[in-house]
Each structure stands twice: as structure tokens, then as C-alpha cells.
Design a protein around this motif. Structure first.
Motif, mmCIF file in Angstrom:
data_model
loop_
_atom_site.group_PDB
_atom_site.id
_atom_site.type_symbol
_atom_site.label_atom_id
_atom_site.label_comp_id
_atom_site.label_asym_id
_atom_site.label_seq_id
_atom_site.Cartn_x
_atom_site.Cartn_y
_atom_site.Cartn_z
ATOM 1 N N ILE A 24 44.060 17.613 34.557
ATOM 2 C CA ILE A 24 45.108 17.187 33.618
ATOM 3 C C ILE A 24 46.417 17.162 34.401
ATOM 4 O O ILE A 24 46.691 18.081 35.186
ATOM 5 N N THR A 25 47.181 16.091 34.233
ATOM 6 C CA THR A 25 48.436 15.967 34.992
ATOM 7 C C THR A 25 49.554 15.486 34.076
ATOM 8 O O THR A 25 49.315 14.916 33.013
ATOM 9 N N ALA A 26 50.785 15.727 34.530
ATOM 10 C CA ALA A 26 51.967 15.183 33.838
ATOM 11 C C ALA A 26 53.041 14.958 34.902
ATOM 12 O O ALA A 26 52.830 15.305 36.074
ATOM 13 N N LEU A 27 54.151 14.422 34.484
ATOM 14 C CA LEU A 27 55.273 14.155 35.402
ATOM 15 C C LEU A 27 54.808 13.335 36.612
ATOM 16 O O LEU A 27 55.074 13.697 37.756
ATOM 17 N N ASP A 28 54.082 12.237 36.337
ATOM 18 C CA ASP A 28 53.555 11.363 37.391
ATOM 19 C C ASP A 28 52.772 12.138 38.437
ATOM 20 O O ASP A 28 52.880 11.879 39.635
ATOM 21 N N GLY A 29 51.984 13.083 37.982
ATOM 22 C CA GLY A 29 51.080 13.810 38.862
ATOM 23 C C GLY A 29 51.685 15.056 39.494
ATOM 24 O O GLY A 29 50.992 15.812 40.175
ATOM 25 N N GLU A 30 52.983 15.323 39.260
ATOM 26 C CA GLU A 30 53.626 16.500 39.887
ATOM 27 C C GLU A 30 53.115 17.805 39.290
ATOM 28 O O GLU A 30 53.006 18.813 39.968
ATOM 29 N N TYR B 93 50.638 20.008 26.594
ATOM 30 C CA TYR B 93 50.653 20.316 28.041
ATOM 31 C C TYR B 93 51.985 19.904 28.669
ATOM 32 O O TYR B 93 52.607 20.683 29.401
ATOM 33 N N ARG B 94 52.445 18.677 28.352
ATOM 34 C CA ARG B 94 53.716 18.195 28.928
ATOM 35 C C ARG B 94 54.850 19.166 28.616
ATOM 36 O O ARG B 94 55.731 19.394 29.420
ATOM 37 N N LYS B 95 54.817 19.771 27.403
ATOM 38 C CA LYS B 95 55.908 20.647 26.971
ATOM 39 C C LYS B 95 55.704 22.090 27.430
ATOM 40 O O LYS B 95 56.419 22.985 27.002
ATOM 41 N N ASP C 17 47.929 16.201 20.958
ATOM 42 C CA ASP C 17 47.750 15.360 22.142
ATOM 43 C C ASP C 17 48.319 16.066 23.375
ATOM 44 O O ASP C 17 48.714 17.231 23.308
ATOM 45 N N LYS C 18 48.412 15.317 24.494
ATOM 46 C CA LYS C 18 48.820 15.910 25.775
ATOM 47 C C LYS C 18 50.263 16.425 25.771
ATOM 48 O O LYS C 18 50.652 17.138 26.702
ATOM 49 N N ASP C 19 51.059 16.115 24.752
ATOM 50 C CA ASP C 19 52.422 16.660 24.692
ATOM 51 C C ASP C 19 52.412 18.189 24.741
ATOM 52 O O ASP C 19 53.357 18.799 25.237
HETATM 53 N N1 ASP Z 1 50.075 10.146 33.178
HETATM 54 C C1 ASP Z 1 51.216 10.651 33.858
HETATM 55 C C2 ASP Z 1 50.816 11.745 34.843
HETATM 56 O O1 ASP Z 1 49.773 12.201 34.898
HETATM 57 C C3 ASP Z 1 52.341 11.105 32.979
HETATM 58 C C4 ASP Z 1 52.102 11.488 31.544
HETATM 59 O O2 ASP Z 1 51.105 11.185 30.939
HETATM 60 O O3 ASP Z 1 53.013 12.125 30.983
HETATM 61 O O4 ASP Z 1 51.479 12.213 35.650
#
Ligand code: ASP
Ligand code: TMP
Length: 250
Positions: free
Chosen positions: A34-40, A217-219, A213-215
Motif C-alpha cells: 500500500i502506498t501514498a504520496l506518489d510512492g513515498e 492510510y493517507r491520513k 477507503d485508502k484515505d
Molecule cells: N497512488 C498514489 C501513490 O501510491 C497516491 C495516492 O493514491 O494517494 O503514491
């Protein structure tokens, strides 16, 4: 999990694409990453591959049944899909029903504001450049697609929005926004490809407005909270517990 043998054609953040015995068919193997922030930001979420592949297969088949051409051929337990090999257009197509995410960051609109008509946006898939937004002229000068194809892609996206919103609403879910990817099949026909699941949609529970959803994780939610969210979304969409063992759905 079975170990598929086809030669690896490419590997992305969430899937491995393998060759099959047919030149016009590929095997997509979903990963637990699982990734966010463009893979960072990156983690392993055990069970995610099974959950996301099932949800994707269900939603792609739902689109097919409702006249939206997609790449799905068949789902293969526990985490794979045989799909038509497409020549992917390296663009993320976003459709928004309610203001959230980058929309509220970029425009003076409060989160939660309904958007009428739904807003369709295009972004170039380029993590290093943080996926810049594209307009129709950019498609032409960058050699991505013709004007006719852009029109076709927008039409497919709005139809996808109608089909997904209706099905998810019946399951107590509000489709805030989502992202699809499209590609050309034989004869240049445009199909919806890739995956559709908690990574690529924003969903709220009807009544509570809870994020599903993935928010999460993003948050910065804990991995336990993130897994619970994915499990609960699976249960709402598929109407049964995900085949990942344990008691994660608690
Ligand atoms: N898909 C993108 C990532 O993995 C960003 C995102 O979904 O927020 O980095
Ligand atoms: P955004 O508000 O961050 O632009 O996201 C809009 C929708 O697109 C949201 O449902 C999440 C999805 N999305 C992806 O699937 N991949 C991405 O890289 C981004 C930025 C968004």
C-alpha cells in the motif's frame, strides 16, 4: 498463494503484470503493498491483495454487464485477474461527485460540497513530476490520444460513474470520487483497464459519513485501522467476509 509462472512484463506499486500463453491476454497479480504520496509512503498490508483483487473483479464485471467495455476476462483465486492486454494510455482519469482531496486543495470549495455536473479530470502518470493535470490540448501535443479518443474516454468515465454510484449506493456507500485508467485494445477500441477498489475510490458510509477507503492510510491511520477499513468495504460490496483468515473484521 500460488506462484504464477508467466514471465513478468512489468511491476507497479500494487500489481505484477505477467505474460500468458496468449499474446493478447495478461495476468494481473495483486500485491499486499500500500502506498501514498506518489510512492513515498509505503507499507505491506497483509490481505490487501485478496481484498482489492476481488473488489476490482466485481466492479469491472459490473461495468461490463452495464455496457462499459473493460479488460476483465476472469478472476483467478485468490488474487489474480486474466485481462485483455491493452496498450495503456499513461493517464489517470478522475471523476468527482463531491469535493475532496486535491479538489479542495486546488480550488476554493469546501470539502463535502456536491459537484454538479460531476467533474472529470486527467493527470499524467508520472510520480517524479507528481502527476501533472492535463487538458485536452495536452493529450494532443504529448501524443497521448486524439480529440475523439479524449471525448470517448470522458463518456466512458461518466458512464462508469453512473454504474458504480448506483450499485454502491444500494450497498450503503456514497461514491465521492474515483480514478480509472484506460487503454486501447485490438482495433484501437478504448477499454477501462487497471483496478477499481479502496485504493482508487473515495467512499463514505451512508448515515455515518465514515471513511471506507485508502484515505484512512493517507491520513496516517494505524495499519490495523487500515486493514479493518478494507475488510469492511469488502463486506459491504461483496456481502460476505473476505477469504483472508483471522478475525480482522472485528
Ligand atoms: N497512488 C498514489 C501513490 O501510491 C497516491 C495516492 O493514491 O494517494 O503514491
Ligand atoms: P485526489 O483528490 O487525490 O486527486 O484523488 C481523486 C481520486 O483518485 C481518489 O478517489 C483517489 C484516486 N487516486 C488514485 O487512485 N491514485 C492517485 O495517484 C491519486 C492522486 C488519486
Amino acid at each position: 498463494m500460488p506462484n504464477p509462472s508467466g514471465k513478468v512484463l512489468s511491476e507497479g506499486k500494487t500489481k505484477i503484470v505477467r505474460e500468458t500463453e496468449r499474446s493478447d491476454v495478461v495476468l494481473l497479480e495483486f500485491k499486499d503493498s500500500i502506498t501514498a504520496l506518489d510512492g513515498e509512503k509505503k507499507d505491506i498490508l497483509r490481505g490487501k491483495a485478496v481484498i482489492n483483487s476481488h473488489i476490482s473483479a466485481y466492479l469491472l464485471e459490473l461495468l461490463e454487464k452495464n455496457g462499459v467495455p473493460t479488460h476483465i476476462i476472469e478472476f483467478i483465486e485468490p488474487n489474480m485477474m486474466r485481462v485483455k492486454k491493452l496498450n495503456m494510455i499513461p493517464v489517470e482519469v478522475v471523476c468527482r461527485n463531491i469535493a475532496a482531496g486535491h479538489f479542495v486543495k486546488n480550488f476554493p470549495v469546501a470539502e463535502g460540497t456536491p459537484l454538479n455536473p460531476p467533474v472529470v479530470e486527467f493527470y499524467l502518470k508520472d510520480d517524479a513530476r507528481h502527476d501533472p493535470m492535463l487538458n485536452e490540448d495536452h493529450f494532443l501535443v504529448l501524443g497521448l490520444a486524439s480529440r475523439e479518443e479524449v471525448k470517448k474516454i470522458k463518456g466512458l468515465t461518466l458512464k462508469t460513474n453512473k454504474v458504480l454510484s448506483k450499485d454502491l449506493k444500494a450497498k450503503g456507500l456514497i461514491l465521492v470520487d474515483f480514478k480509472i485508467e484506460v487503454g486501447r485494445g485490438t482495433g484501437g477500441k478504448i477499454y477501462v483497464g487497471d483496478e477499481i477498489n479502496a485504493d482508487s475510490m473515495r467512499l463514505r458510509e451512508v448515515g455515518t459519513n465514515r471513511i471506507l477507503d485508502k484515505d484512512v492510510y493517507r491520513k496516517g491511520g494505524s495499519m490495523e485501522e487500515v486493514l479493518n477499513t478494507y475488510v469492511q468495504l469488502y463486506e459491504k460490496i461483496l456481502g460476505k467476509k473476505p477469504p483472508i483468515g483471522g478475525t480482522q473484521s472485528g
